[in-house]
Design an enzyme around this catalytic site. Structure first.
Site, mmCIF file in Angstrom:
data_model
loop_
_atom_site.group_PDB
_atom_site.id
_atom_site.type_symbol
_atom_site.label_atom_id
_atom_site.label_comp_id
_atom_site.label_asym_id
_atom_site.label_seq_id
_atom_site.Cartn_x
_atom_site.Cartn_y
_atom_site.Cartn_z
ATOM 1 N N SER A 133 31.696 34.755 39.843
ATOM 2 C CA SER A 133 30.528 35.316 39.149
ATOM 3 C C SER A 133 29.281 34.479 39.410
ATOM 4 O O SER A 133 29.363 33.259 39.616
ATOM 5 C CB SER A 133 30.825 35.309 37.648
ATOM 6 O OG SER A 133 29.646 35.516 36.908
ATOM 7 N N TYR A 176 32.778 31.004 30.279
ATOM 8 C CA TYR A 176 33.121 32.045 31.256
ATOM 9 C C TYR A 176 32.757 31.581 32.676
ATOM 10 O O TYR A 176 33.584 31.585 33.582
ATOM 11 C CB TYR A 176 32.391 33.344 30.903
ATOM 12 C CG TYR A 176 32.475 34.389 31.982
ATOM 13 C CD1 TYR A 176 33.677 35.032 32.254
ATOM 14 C CD2 TYR A 176 31.357 34.718 32.749
ATOM 15 C CE1 TYR A 176 33.763 35.988 33.261
ATOM 16 C CE2 TYR A 176 31.431 35.667 33.750
ATOM 17 C CZ TYR A 176 32.632 36.303 33.996
ATOM 18 O OH TYR A 176 32.719 37.232 35.007
ATOM 19 N N LYS A 197 35.228 30.371 35.984
ATOM 20 C CA LYS A 197 35.146 30.901 37.354
ATOM 21 C C LYS A 197 34.962 29.747 38.351
ATOM 22 O O LYS A 197 35.537 29.741 39.441
ATOM 23 C CB LYS A 197 33.985 31.895 37.470
ATOM 24 C CG LYS A 197 34.143 33.147 36.630
ATOM 25 C CD LYS A 197 35.237 34.044 37.163
ATOM 26 C CE LYS A 197 35.324 35.355 36.417
ATOM 27 N NZ LYS A 197 36.424 36.214 36.868
HETATM 28 N N1 LIG Z 1 31.416 43.424 35.274
HETATM 29 C C1 LIG Z 1 30.615 42.467 35.742
HETATM 30 O O1 LIG Z 1 29.390 42.575 35.695
HETATM 31 C C2 LIG Z 1 31.213 41.229 36.399
HETATM 32 C C3 LIG Z 1 30.334 40.263 36.924
HETATM 33 C C4 LIG Z 1 30.871 39.121 37.503
HETATM 34 C C5 LIG Z 1 32.243 38.972 37.601
HETATM 35 N N2 LIG Z 1 33.073 39.924 37.079
HETATM 36 C C6 LIG Z 1 34.510 39.709 37.161
HETATM 37 O O2 LIG Z 1 35.118 40.806 37.814
HETATM 38 C C7 LIG Z 1 36.419 41.030 37.289
HETATM 39 C C8 LIG Z 1 36.562 42.491 36.888
HETATM 40 O O3 LIG Z 1 35.580 42.802 35.930
HETATM 41 P P1 LIG Z 1 35.520 44.237 35.224
HETATM 42 O O4 LIG Z 1 34.141 44.400 34.727
HETATM 43 O O5 LIG Z 1 36.101 45.255 36.132
HETATM 44 O O6 LIG Z 1 36.482 43.982 33.976
HETATM 45 P P2 LIG Z 1 37.518 44.984 33.283
HETATM 46 O O7 LIG Z 1 37.854 44.378 31.977
HETATM 47 O O8 LIG Z 1 37.044 46.392 33.321
HETATM 48 O O9 LIG Z 1 38.788 44.891 34.244
HETATM 49 C C9 LIG Z 1 39.735 43.856 34.174
HETATM 50 C C10 LIG Z 1 41.101 44.483 34.301
HETATM 51 O O10 LIG Z 1 42.080 43.430 34.264
HETATM 52 C C11 LIG Z 1 43.126 43.811 33.410
HETATM 53 N N3 LIG Z 1 43.733 42.605 32.845
HETATM 54 C C12 LIG Z 1 43.154 41.740 31.970
HETATM 55 N N4 LIG Z 1 44.015 40.751 31.673
HETATM 56 C C13 LIG Z 1 45.156 41.002 32.368
HETATM 57 C C14 LIG Z 1 46.407 40.347 32.459
HETATM 58 N N5 LIG Z 1 46.666 39.252 31.736
HETATM 59 N N6 LIG Z 1 47.336 40.876 33.271
HETATM 60 C C15 LIG Z 1 47.100 42.003 33.982
HETATM 61 N N7 LIG Z 1 45.929 42.663 33.924
HETATM 62 C C16 LIG Z 1 44.965 42.185 33.126
HETATM 63 C C17 LIG Z 1 42.487 44.673 32.338
HETATM 64 O O11 LIG Z 1 43.413 45.541 31.690
HETATM 65 C C18 LIG Z 1 41.444 45.432 33.149
HETATM 66 O O12 LIG Z 1 41.970 46.626 33.662
HETATM 67 C C19 LIG Z 1 36.577 40.055 36.116
HETATM 68 O O13 LIG Z 1 37.295 38.933 36.549
HETATM 69 C C20 LIG Z 1 35.158 39.666 35.791
HETATM 70 O O14 LIG Z 1 35.088 38.361 35.246
HETATM 71 C C21 LIG Z 1 32.585 41.048 36.486
#
Ligand SMILES: NC(=O)c1ccc[n+]([C@@H]2O[C@H](COP(=O)([O-])OP(=O)(O)OC[C@H]3O[C@@H](n4cnc5c(N)ncnc54)[C@H](O)[C@@H]3O)[C@@H](O)[C@H]2O)c1
Length: 330
Positions: free
Chosen positions: A118, A142, A146
């Site tokens: 991130s 957070y 990362k």
């Molecule tokens: N959305 C953003 O703007 C953003 C920005 C930077 C980084 N990220 C990173 O990208 C990744 C995805 O983000 P997102 O927005 O799609 O989040 P999200 O919560 O929609 O998706 C995460 C998925 O992981 C699954 N999950 C969580 N814990 C789990 C576990 N212990 N075992 C198996 N599955 C598990 C959840 O059920 C979910 O489907 C994350 O790591 C997040 O930190 C997101």
């Protein structure tokens, strides 16, 4: 035969878009998700293995059974504000979960990984575009989790075969232009869907945090990248790793910043209604401005964001949002 790719977190927002993009590009996406924040109906382009990232044995078995060629790691805890309140939960899910995944990959001899890091690793970076070599100094648990994972991956790589691409996403937003997928959370914390809920009358207490930053209009500035562009970058990265790319760390952003006020204005233009909101004090751990320097991913991976202009982001997000959140008022 289609090349199988494991998408850990494949039922989530970004993971499901990646699975769709992988299938469109001729890969076989196998999604692994415990469905705590994901949605079964988002997994449409390959099988769903329902399991927890802490179940290292199940991940190993899945990698072996499907002969997985590369892994996308998109599962974890991603609430910036929540991580300040409950750091143990954040570090446990993100750092602990990644260690479990790495153990499984090592035991199953799978050595290609794309990790969702991130822009939060940079913390309060100096104004202007942020290149990858900027010193990381996260200002919330957070971002720190990362950054720790990036370090762990580097150590793991010294000990075991592993080619990793760390993608430092900036602000993911928008929805699948075909309307198949989009942002959907029980406890929504992200700006654009929350603002749309406010427009519909679903949120009576929608607030933005800080209007006294040293930015163009006083509100915080972020680099918003369309989720379709993030997904395309993952497909490019898988191809690159399969061709023998040894790995690296890349920003995924556009190089353009939009302020929170500009986002609200764009939503008002798309929906035809002003976004009702209040202004509260700055939140701890929120930097004033985060804008990616996108040049390295362009140079080394050939990736350019193509869907991330603000009107496309807001149009696709609103089209999706309306189908999932019927208006509370006319
Ligand atoms: N959305 C953003 O703007 C953003 C920005 C930077 C980084 N990220 C990173 O990208 C990744 C995805 O983000 P997102 O927005 O799609 O989040 P999200 O919560 O929609 O998706 C995460 C998925 O992981 C699954 N999950 C969580 N814990 C789990 C576990 N212990 N075992 C198996 N599955 C598990 C959840 O059920 C979910 O489907 C994350 O790591 C997040 O930190 C997101």
């Amino acid at each position: 035969m289609k090349i199988p790719v494991l998408v850990v977190g494949g039922a989530g927002y970004i993971g499901s878009h990646c699975a769709k993009a992988l299938a469109d590009a001729g890969y076989h996406p196998v999604c692994f998700d415990n469905l705590t924040a994901g949605h079964r109906e988002f997994v449409k382009w390959g099988p769903l293995i329902e399991g927890d990232i802490f179940d290292s044995a199940l991940i190993r078995k899945t990698i072996q059974e499907y002969q997985i060629a590369a892994v996308l790691h998109l599962a974890g805890y991603s609430e910036v504000g929540g991580s300040v309140i409950d750091p143990v939960r954040c570090y446990s899910a993100n750092v602990g979960g990644t260690l479990s995944l790495l153990e499984a990959m090592r035991d199953a001899h799978c050595s290609r990984l794309i990790f969702s890091s991130s822009g939060a690793v940079y913390g309060h970076a100096a104004p202007g575009l942020i290149p990858e070599q900027t010193a990381c100094s996260p200002v919330n648990p957070y971002g720190a989790s990362k950054w720790m994972i990036e370090r762990i991956l580097s150590d793991f790589r010294t000990a075991h075969p592993l080619n990793t691409i760390n993608f430092r996403f900036f602000n993911a937003c928008g929805a699948d232009p075909a309307g198949d997928l989009g942002e959907l959370r029980d406890n929504e914390t992200h700006l654009i869907p929350r603002a749309m809920m406010a427009v519909q009358g679903h949120l009576s207490d929608f607030a933005i945090y800080g209007n006294d930053y040293d930015t163009v209009d006083g509100t915080a500035v972020r680099d918003f990248i369309h989720v379709t562009d993030l997904a395309a970058a993952h497909v490019t990265a898988v191809a690159s790793l399969l061709r023998g790319h040894s790995g690296g760390t890349y920003n995924l952003g556009t190089g353009r910043g939009s302020s929170v006020s500009e986002i609200l204005t764009a939503i008002a233009a798309e929906t035809g209604r002003a976004v009702p909101h209040t202004v509260k004090a700055r939140r701890a751990g929120d930097p004033p401005s985060l804008i990616a320097d996108p040049s390295l991913s362009k140079r080394e991976l050939g990736f350019t964001a193509r869907h991330s202009d603000l009107p496309s982001i807001i149009r696709t997000a609103w089209a999706w949002h309306k189908t999932r959140h019927p208006a509370a008022r006319g």
